[in-house]
Design an enzyme around this catalytic site. Structure first.
Site, PDB file in Angstrom:
ATOM      1  N   CYS A  73      -3.423  -1.470 -16.197  1.00  0.00           N
ATOM      2  CA  CYS A  73      -4.345  -1.438 -15.139  1.00  0.00           C
ATOM      3  C   CYS A  73      -5.915  -1.599 -15.795  1.00  0.00           C
ATOM      4  O   CYS A  73      -6.059  -1.591 -17.017  1.00  0.00           O
ATOM      5  CB  CYS A  73      -4.348  -0.038 -14.417  1.00  0.00           C
ATOM      6  SG  CYS A  73      -4.605   1.277 -15.701  1.00  0.00           S
ATOM      7  N   GLU A  93      -6.259  14.362 -17.235  1.00  0.00           N
ATOM      8  CA  GLU A  93      -6.951  14.004 -16.122  1.00  0.00           C
ATOM      9  C   GLU A  93      -7.314  15.263 -15.150  1.00  0.00           C
ATOM     10  O   GLU A  93      -8.623  15.339 -14.710  1.00  0.00           O
ATOM     11  CB  GLU A  93      -6.552  12.645 -15.736  1.00  0.00           C
ATOM     12  CG  GLU A  93      -7.361  12.436 -14.413  1.00  0.00           C
ATOM     13  CD  GLU A  93      -6.638  11.477 -13.309  1.00  0.00           C
ATOM     14  OE1 GLU A  93      -6.107  10.541 -13.848  1.00  0.00           O
ATOM     15  OE2 GLU A  93      -7.207  11.482 -12.127  1.00  0.00           O
TER      16      GLU A  93
HETATM   17  S1  SF4 Z   1      -7.232   5.790 -12.873  1.00  0.00           S
HETATM   18 FE1  SF4 Z   1      -5.758   5.760 -14.448  1.00  0.00          FE
HETATM   19  S2  SF4 Z   1      -4.072   4.287 -13.692  1.00  0.00           S
HETATM   20 FE2  SF4 Z   1      -5.811   4.223 -12.268  1.00  0.00          FE
HETATM   21  S3  SF4 Z   1      -7.020   2.421 -13.077  1.00  0.00           S
HETATM   22 FE3  SF4 Z   1      -7.745   4.106 -14.317  1.00  0.00          FE
HETATM   23  S4  SF4 Z   1      -6.511   4.476 -16.034  1.00  0.00           S
HETATM   24 FE4  SF4 Z   1      -5.346   2.824 -14.687  1.00  0.00          FE
END
Ligand code: SF4
Length: 407
Positions: A53, A178
């Site tokens: 991503c 996160e």
């Molecule tokens: S939040 Fe996590 S999964 Fe979503 S774009 Fe960012 S790194 Fe990728």
């Protein structure tokens, strides 16, 4: 979307060509039907959206740039760069050292770091406490901070909720880097609480409606609530944010449930003062990957193979969606496939490695396999998995002919 410089060995020309063809024919990503690769006796259904991503590519670009620009310096990563062992191992082989493990346990003592070192913040971001620690060593976090902008967006929404005196309910996995970072940032702005699923939302409702005791609240949410405020008295105003990679349907269900809780308590005319109607804070990649998985599951197939790191949240949710419909195997690389009959896979519910015999159907004229991956999995790994399975089927169409047929 921005193009990032990532090492060529994470890219697969075969997969890139398929992705590019889909992108050209559907630039606004409205069509989530999969691509069918018909090799003859085996067919693969490839998701419309999968693999690296924006946030992961950004993080990889910055981390490899840090290595390239600082050949003589000690380079530290706060913890795993992303949840993919192949990428992390590669960085370690280039001399990058991890300060903590994914659960936040210290591997390298802060006292080993000096102001001449380089520090990389992973895509998940970090807590305010750790950022402070880094500053106290004399290091700055700005240069190689790879915190994903979609994670920062969650922090902004949380801060806004805090400013408006709402208690922030974070739907996430409290051990995930996160969510630890989000909790730290949101806790600085207002009382915060992490809930993991609908069952916990239902328990929270009982507390809000005065049917469960404070003691039970503190027991159930131990180490997952703000201790710097009387959070129970602040549950009269709540708003929901989420870890960016949660299951969209579950996040929506929790948000709707808690909205209904406030309607029950304050009435339909007044609930808006007590429930902040935020939109979910899932990122685009999570939404696209989950929608693409739903697209895959509309097709008939014999099994699904989902590729990614075993601690990857978004990958486990893709596997979760698939296993509701058909036999699903969550693997981290082609090495997990021993041969035509034996495959090693991961049971993410129970965090256990399992061995599956006869994972491929026998005596079927055509076997159809759903193949996809999470947002932190290099396309090369998916391509290797595809190649490994193709070895078990003689006389298949060549990949060149498959691509020619798609054009
Ligand atoms: S939040 Fe996590 S999964 Fe979503 S774009 Fe960012 S790194 Fe990728």
């Amino acid at each position: 979307m921005k193009n990032f410089e990532i090492p060529a060995y994470y890219k697969s020309s075969f997969i890139s060509t398929i992705k590019e063809l889909r992108k050209v024919s559907d630039p606004r990503k409205k069509d989530f039907t999969p691509t069918l690769l018909d090799f003859g006796s085996v067919q693969f259904l490839i998701a419309r959206h999968f693999g690296f991503c924006y946030g992961v590519e950004n993080a990889i670009e910055k981390a490899y740039t840090a290595v390239e620009e600082n050949p003589k310096k000690n380079i530290y990563l706060l913890s795993q760069m992303i949840h993919n062992p192949i990428v992390n191992d590669d960085l370690e082989n280039k001399g990058v050292r991890f300060i903590m493990d994914t659960s936040g346990n210290q591997i390298i003592d802060w006292r080993e770091l000096t102001r001449d070192d380089i520090i990389i913040i992973p895509a998940f971001g970090t807590t305010l406490e750790i950022a402070e620690k880094i500053k106290s060593v004399g290091l700055t976090t700005e240069e190689y901070n790879t915190t994903c902008p979609f994670v920062e967006k969650v922090w902004k929404v949380s801060n806004k909720l805090g400013e408006n005196n709402f208690t922030i309910v974070i739907h996430g996995k409290h051990n995930h880097e996160e969510t630890r970072a989000t909790f730290s940032h949101s806790n600085a702005g207002g009382p915060s609480l992490i809930i993991k699923d609908l069952k916990e939302a239902q328990f929270l409702e009982q507390v809000i409606l005065g049917k469960e005791s404070e003691e039970e609240f503190y027991r159930v949410f131990k180490n997952r609530y703000s201790k710097n405020s009387d959070i129970i008295s602040r549950l009269d105003k709540i708003g929901v944010v989420n870890q960016t990679t949660m299951l969209a349907t579950e996040t929506q269900e929790i948000s709707d449930f808690l909205k209904n809780t406030m309607i029950k308590k304050y009435g339909v005319d007044n609930y808006k003062q007590h429930f902040a109607d935020t939109r979910d804070t899932l990122c685009y990649a999570t939404n696209d990957n989950q929608q693409a998985t739903i697209g895959l599951l509309k097709e008939k197939a014999d099994l699904a193979i989902v590729v990614g790191g075993y601690n990857s949240s978004n990958t486990s949710h893709i596997a979760e969606l698939c296993e509701e419909r058909l036999p699903t195997y969550f693997i981290n690389s082609a090495n997990a496939i021993e041969n035509k009959t034996t495959l090693n896979h991961f049971d993410f519910h129970n965090k256990k490695n399992l061995i599956k015999e006869n994972y491929l159907p026998v005596n079927k004229k055509i076997t159809r396999i759903i193949l996809t991956s999470g947002a932190s999995c290099p396309d090369t790994i998916v391509d290797e998995v595809l190649d490994k399975i193709l070895e078990f089927y003689p006389d298949t169409t060549s990949k060149e002919d498959i691509l020619a047929g798609l054009n």
